[in-house]
Write an enzyme that holds these catalytic residues in place. Structure first.
Site, PDB file in Angstrom:
ATOM      1  N   ASP A 305       0.927  -1.258   0.076  1.00 49.05           N
ATOM      2  CA  ASP A 305      -0.140  -0.072  -0.056  1.00 49.05           C
ATOM      3  C   ASP A 305       1.091   1.185  -0.013  1.00 49.05           C
ATOM      4  O   ASP A 305       2.266   1.158   0.271  1.00 49.05           O
ATOM      5  CB  ASP A 305      -1.102  -0.064   1.181  1.00 49.05           C
ATOM      6  CG  ASP A 305      -2.024   0.699   0.997  1.00 49.05           C
ATOM      7  OD1 ASP A 305      -2.135   1.613  -0.001  1.00 49.05           O
ATOM      8  OD2 ASP A 305      -3.225   0.809   1.518  1.00 49.05           O
TER       9      ASP A 305
HETATM   10  C1  NOJ Z   1      -4.146   3.969   0.336  1.00 52.51           C
HETATM   11  C2  NOJ Z   1      -5.205   2.908   0.295  1.00 52.51           C
HETATM   12  O1  NOJ Z   1      -5.301   2.332   1.308  1.00 52.51           O
HETATM   13  C3  NOJ Z   1      -5.240   1.905  -0.726  1.00 52.51           C
HETATM   14  O2  NOJ Z   1      -6.372   1.177  -0.608  1.00 52.51           O
HETATM   15  C4  NOJ Z   1      -5.185   2.594  -2.308  1.00 52.51           C
HETATM   16  O3  NOJ Z   1      -5.356   1.575  -3.135  1.00 52.51           O
HETATM   17  C5  NOJ Z   1      -3.869   3.223  -2.180  1.00 52.51           C
HETATM   18  N1  NOJ Z   1      -3.912   4.201  -1.143  1.00 52.51           N
HETATM   19  C6  NOJ Z   1      -3.569   3.904  -3.695  1.00 52.51           C
HETATM   20  O4  NOJ Z   1      -4.387   4.878  -3.787  1.00 52.51           O
END
Ligand code: NOJ
Length: 757
Positions: A305
């Site tokens: 993430d």
């Molecule tokens: C953080 C989020 O937790 C995740 O779900 C997302 O896909 C990413 N950012 C990318 O935007």
């Protein structure tokens, strides 16, 4: 000359210059996808493997690390950091994938840099959070899960993929399959609720929707199941917080939806921000190596993430970014989202012998494999299609599909004296509340490229049905204590025959980094509801929210309540369809609604405890100030018609290994309208080597019945359905007695009992 040919020529130009390997690769390369996708799965994998290896042999260590790096563009902000240099990084071959860049034209331009200006011309992979639609926005996933309609959810994911793929995207960071038992956690809106069985079915449906049968088709995306793992179990419901679970709960409750997504073919996995048993998920060898790779044989790639590698420093797990990179890559993380930890340190780590080149090669293989499967080596521009972008995005067909799934997602929580449906001949209707005409809120959190201006609000939806017989007054805002609009709203109510009060949360109050400690209806909205109730006019409350809310006053005092979540582009027409009875509500909650935040965590499949609640015995498990029962249980939802259930029937009192039992029940539509019922099947294992929940969902069926019509609904249970992790962590069914409950929601009490021999 076509773009595809230019690309091939360009590849050939470099590759022929690079010797024999390159020639072999180039020959293999042409016509790749036709061969791939007419062949059997094993043959496809073999062919891809050969071609991946032949590319890998040409790559320098720098180029390999580039493939393992994912950066955001500056088009969208979905995390705390931004890089100004992503285009230069693409040009230098230091990045293999980009997210938050979209539209056919923009992605074509970025792709051109990668393909034409880098040494090997390896195409970029474009990712994005296509969570509940690309431009045509569907209900937030929690809302959509309330439809319990797997085909509808698959269809919405398919449309989302089709729109996004036309706009140059290849990869969606969805589905989010985190089981969520804590409504304080803002991301409860992004998943499928609290139940593992239902969550697993929905996970598979969404993956099938996004990916279709062919990743190389230009209307599909590769999915990324997230957040691996147990992100939903954040302590105190605070986003990004610590998670500490037994391995049993992890395996039984939190992991199955991931497995279901992977069994449905999901190509990639995203690690979660949280730690688990003291080790951040992004360097957790148990999760990434033992379970994902060794037990589940996952062939795809793992991405972190947003800045998760860096965050291991804050976790107190890594001394610095170098160590964090080493820990992540050695645990099995193939791609670094936005930390630039691989970018900064991986080459040195390999040179110092702390990371083996074999580890790097394996990661790059997994990434290239997905790029090949998407057909990007055949034509890197295949997904950037301006013409399809124009014809597909927000097409009438897509909007119609959004309206259909949106109305299936509405849950009727209360309907005293048949207040609903409203008569289309109503003389005067008052629509009141801050959310009734808010395009920005109805689209919901995580709506990606969706634009509020395309949303048809509820007020407009109602006007489209009854014209100028509706009047609107905002009453008050959601999140400020301004009551200056109360007077006008009350005057309007007094002049009208009924009030539709549209209240709840703003869209920003759920989603990432949007936890709340207070889950009641915010601001002065409840006071407004009280004053409207005092007018004596029928009070119909339409709730919009991204989490279960605690609504005891409304539950007692409103005449009708519709849980409408955030339904997306077609929210208004969909809710109007329900209000006026063009659609008989069929949604059922996939998450428990507590009476108060003090009951949290509260979910239907809790354990019995050694002192189950007894109102006449002080020393039992209960509260002094509130019942144990929720406001609305999991699986709950009303209809404009009524359904009567007969007694559950069992085919045999015994179940033997290799055999099955049938449980069935007669369901009759006893009302005056056709309606859809979701018949739910729950099981309780009475005694186990470890204690079992009081109920577990094992099946459900949706049936549509005309007035007076009956249906015999049957479920088949086998020993496999009764398995759990026993005291020694073996996944098996234990002999003994089981109760089966068939009914309309998780509070059902009628059961039949059989013995597993
Ligand atoms: C953080 C989020 O937790 C995740 O779900 C997302 O896909 C990413 N950012 C990318 O935007």
């Amino acid at each position: 000359m076509s773009k595809r040919m230019i690309t091939r020529q360009r590849f050939s130009k470099y590759l022929y210059g690079l010797g024999l390997l390159a020639i072999v690769w180039s020959i293999n390369f042409s016509g790749l996808n036709k061969q791939f996708f007419s062949a059997k799965p094993d043959e496809v994998e073999d062919k891809i493997k050969d071609r991946v290896d032949s590319v890998l042999h040409l790559m320098t260590l720098e180029e390999k690390v580039g493939q393992m790096t994912l950066f955001t563009s500056d088009w969208d902000v979905t995390g705390p950091t931004m890089r100004a240099t992503y285009k230069a990084d693409i040009k230098e071959g230091k990045v293999g994938a980009i997210f938050n860049a979209h539209t056919a034209a923009y992605n074509r331009e970025l792709q051109r840099i990668a393909v034409e200006e880098t040494r090997l011309g390896i195409p970029l992979l474009f990712g994005y959070d296509v969570i509940h639609g690309y431009k045509t926005i569907f209900p937030i996933p929690l809302g959509e899960s309330s439809s319990w309609d797997l085909a509808a959810m698959e269809r919405s994911a398919r449309i989302a993929a089709s729109e996004a793929a036309a706009a140059g995207l290849h990869w969606t960071f969805a589905p989010m399959v985190d089981i969520a038992r804590d409504p304080r956690w803002g991301r409860v809106m992004e998943g499928a609720g609290e139940d593992t069985y239902l969550g697993s079915k929905i996970a598979a449906a969404r993956v099938k929707g996004f990916q279709g049968n062919d990743l190389a088709a230009t209307n599909t995306l590769v999915a990324c199941v997230k957040h691996y793992a147990a992100y939903g179990a954040a302590q105190a419901g605070r986003d990004y917080s610590t998670v500490d679970l037994s391995e049993r709960v992890l395996r039984e409750i939190y992991l199955p939806p991931f497995k279901a997504a992977l069994d449905a073919g999901c190509g990639t996995v995203m690690t979660s921000f949280n730690e688990l048993d003291g080790v951040p998920a992004t360097a957790n060898r148990f999760l990434l190596d033992e379970v994902l790779r060794k037990e589940w044989n996952f062939p795809g790639f793992v991405v972190t993430d947003y800045t998760s590698i860096d965050e291991m420093i804050n976790h107190g797990y890594s001394a610095d970014q170098t160590q964090a990179a080493e820990q992540a890559v050695n645990a099995g993380v193939d791609m670094d989202m936005q930390s630039a930890a691989y970018y900064n340190h991986l080459i040195d780590l390999v040179q110092e012998g702390k990371v083996s080149e074999a580890t790097i090669d394996e990661a790059v293989r997994r990434i290239l494999r997905i790029k090949f499967m998407l057909g990007l080596f055949d034509d890197p521009y295949r997904y950037s299609d301006e013409q399809r972008e124009k014809s597909e995005i927000l097409s009438d067909k897509n909007r119609q599909a959004a309206r259909e799934v949106a109305r299936k997602s509405v849950v009727l929580l209360k309907n005293e004296k048949q207040t609903l449906p409203l008569s289309i001949g109503i003389r005067k209707l008052a629509v009141i509340g801050p959310l009734a005409d808010s395009q920005l809120d109805m689209i919901g959190a995580w709506s990606g490229a969706g634009e509020a201006r395309h949303v048809t609000t509820l007020l407009t939806g109602i006007k489209n049905v009854i014209g100028d017989r509706v009047d609107y007054s905002m009453g008050c805002p959601v999140d400020q204590d301004d009551r200056s609009g109360f007077g006008a709203a009350i005057d309007l109510a007094k002049k009208s025959d009924a009030v539709v009060l549209v209240i709840g949360e703003k869209a920003y109050m759920s989603g990432e980094a949007a936890s709340r400690s207070d889950i009641t209806v915010p601001g002065p909205q409840l006071d407004l509801a009280r004053e409207l109730k005092a007018t004596g006019k029928p009070l119909i409350v339409v709730l919009m929210n991204g989490r279960p809310l605690a609504i005891p006053w409304l539950a007692d005092n409103a005449d009708a309540i519709l849980e409408a979540w955030f339904l997306g582009t077609e929210a208004g027409p969909a809710i109007s369809d329900v209000l006026f009875g063009d659609y008989n509500p069929s949604g059922r909650l996939t998450v428990t609604f507590p009476r108060s935040v003090g009951q949290v965590p509260i979910f239907y499949n809790m354990k019995n405890t050694g002192r189950p609640m007894d109102p006449n015995n002080k020393y039992t498990s209960k509260y002094l100030d509130i019942p144990n029962t929720p406001q609305f249980p999991f699986g709950f939802g009303l209809s404009y018609t009524s359904f009567a259930y007969g007694k559950p029937q069992l085919s045999s009192p015994e179940l033997h290994s290799g055999g099955s039992v049938q449980v069935s029940i007669e369901v009759t539509n006893t009302g005056k309208m056709e309606g859809t019922e979701t018949v739910q099947c729950y099981v309780r294992d009475l005694v186990g080597s470890v204690t079992r929940p009081i109920k577990e969902l094992k099946g459900f069926q949706q049936i549509t019945l005309k007035p007076g019509e009956s249906s015999n609904v049957q479920f088949t249970l086998t020993p496999d359905d009764l398995r759990f992790y026993d005291q020694e962590m073996n996944y098996r069914a234990e002999p003994g007695d089981f109760r089966v409950f068939l009914g309309e929601n998780s509070a059902v009490s009628d059961y039949v009992q059989f013995t597993l021999k």
